[in-house]
Design an enzyme around this catalytic site. Structure first.
Site, mmCIF file in Angstrom:
data_model
loop_
_atom_site.group_PDB
_atom_site.id
_atom_site.type_symbol
_atom_site.label_atom_id
_atom_site.label_comp_id
_atom_site.label_asym_id
_atom_site.label_seq_id
_atom_site.Cartn_x
_atom_site.Cartn_y
_atom_site.Cartn_z
ATOM 1 N N GLY A 1 0.818 -1.194 0.000
ATOM 2 C CA GLY A 1 0.000 0.000 0.000
ATOM 3 C C GLY A 1 0.859 1.253 0.000
ATOM 4 N N CYS A 2 0.271 2.365 -0.399
ATOM 5 C CA CYS A 2 1.038 3.611 -0.526
ATOM 6 C C CYS A 2 1.491 4.139 0.835
ATOM 7 C CB CYS A 2 0.218 4.654 -1.277
ATOM 8 S SG CYS A 2 -1.458 4.914 -0.646
#
Length: 377
Positions: A189-190
């Site tokens: 995930g970012c």
């Protein structure tokens, strides 16, 4: 008509990729979303990749730029006008179709990028892996190794246990060797990428006083929420505003804990939505076990990321979003109070680049033995 569409699509994509002989044949599912758009743009300039299939996420008809209903198969530029191409270059005229597993076979495709919702990835990944395709999944469906964690964090009962056990967490700075051998890579995930990179050197060196608590305050541009329209993402709700959300419930929390080996009780993560399109700035507050000098902190991080071409460690000054937007760099900087042993790590990256599509291409590069930063400079 279907055969004709496929032929037109293959021809246009081959021309857009300059018909690279021996190139990796890639398909992008979820091509109408923001991460999908970024993937197409990067792969179209990749010297060793050739896009052969573009597909939507499978959730109904592709979405146009203005939100109107469109036919099921349409040139990708309808969803992403920017892909018409720059002056003097050939437009990318490929058709984007609804997701169809029958069109994803080893005879036509080597690697599938899934920029799809986690429910979709959970459903289709086992079939793709079973037929021998390599898969890089940008959703969260295969990030957590414990299947019992999915009902709490994703509202999902995980049934693809074989694929889950096989999946490699795709953070190149931590798992490059495993990624090179992987058939299924779960792209991080970012937010998780930003914060794991900020903490991993300190965790490995055992410099953190975890009992003092670790606080991660992160802020992201609106593209991180995806393209599907919601009330909270209306212009009037985002503009001139900054809003916290997902406290104690954000889906990136468990992957951070898993990657770093931290306990939930000692880790607090608060994400915020910024009125910008792209970029993440994470401010991570920790206390060290012993007094350290700033030079020691910098040296620790430089040594840890010495072989990481896309991580930039600052000697002085602090990272900011403008320095990383539209790049695949992750920038790390520090502020230290020596007497109290308080350290603040600032981490900045582009949520669509290093936080999504760019990192996915990094993983492809590792799998196929290309330079890690190919097409990402």
């Amino acid at each position: 008509m279907r055969d004709l569409d496929t032929a037109v699509e293959s021809e246009a994509l081959a021309e857009a990729s300059q018909e690279r002989s021996g190139a990796v044949r890639v398909a992008v599912a979820g091509a109408t979303g923001y991460a999908g758009r970024e993937l197409i743009a990067i792969l179209a300039r990749h010297p060793q990749a050739r896009i052969v299939r573009l597909m939507s996420s499978g959730r109904g008809k592709p979405q146009s730029g203005d939100g109107s209903t469109i036919p099921e198969s349409l040139p990708i530029e309808y969803s992403h006008p920017v892909l018409r191409g720059a002056p003097g270059s050939r437009p990318l005229e490929a058709l984007c179709h609804p997701l169809n597993l029958e069109d994803l076979t080893p005879s036509d495709v080597d690697l599938v990028f899934l920029a799809t919702p986690h429910e979709t990835s959970h459903e289709v990944v086992p079939a793709l892996v079973e037929r021998g395709l390599r898969v890089i999944d940008l959703s969260g469906a295969f990030r957590l190794k414990d299947p019992s964690a999915y009902p709490r964090w994703y509202g999902l009962e995980h049934h693809a246990l074989g694929a889950l056990a096989e999946a490699v967490y795709g953070l190149p700075e931590l798992n490059a060797a495993a990624i090179r051998k992987a058939q299924l890579v779960s792209n991080p995930g970012c937010y998780a990428t930003s914060i794991i990179l900020a903490l991993a050197p300190l965790v490995e060196a055992a410099w953190l006083d975890a009992d003092a608590g670790i606080i991660s305050d992160a802020k992201s541009g609106a593209s991180g929420a995806g393209r599907a329209p919601t009330e909270k993402l209306h212009f009037a709700e985002v503009n001139e505003n900054c809003r916290a959300y997902g406290l104690f419930t954000h889906r990136h929390i468990p992957e951070m804990l898993q990657a770093l080996g931290l306990e939930e009780r000692s880790f607090t993560f608060t994400p915020h939505l910024l009125p910008i399109t792209r970029g993440i700035l994470s401010t991570v507050y920790v206390r060290l076990r012993e007094r350290r000098a700033t030079e020691e902190i910098v040296a620790l991080f430089r040594d840890f990321y010495g072989a990481a071409p896309l991580v930039r460690v600052y000697d002085s000054g602090l990272p900011e979003i403008q320095a990383v937007a539209h790049t695949n760099y992750a920038d790390l900087g520090f502020a230290l109070d020596v007497e109290t042993r308080r350290l603040v790590v600032i981490s900045a990256l582009d949520n669509l680049g290093k936080g999504a599509a760019g990192q996915a291409v990094e993983n492809m590069n590792l799998i196929y033995g290309f330079s890690q930063e190919t097409a990402l400079g």
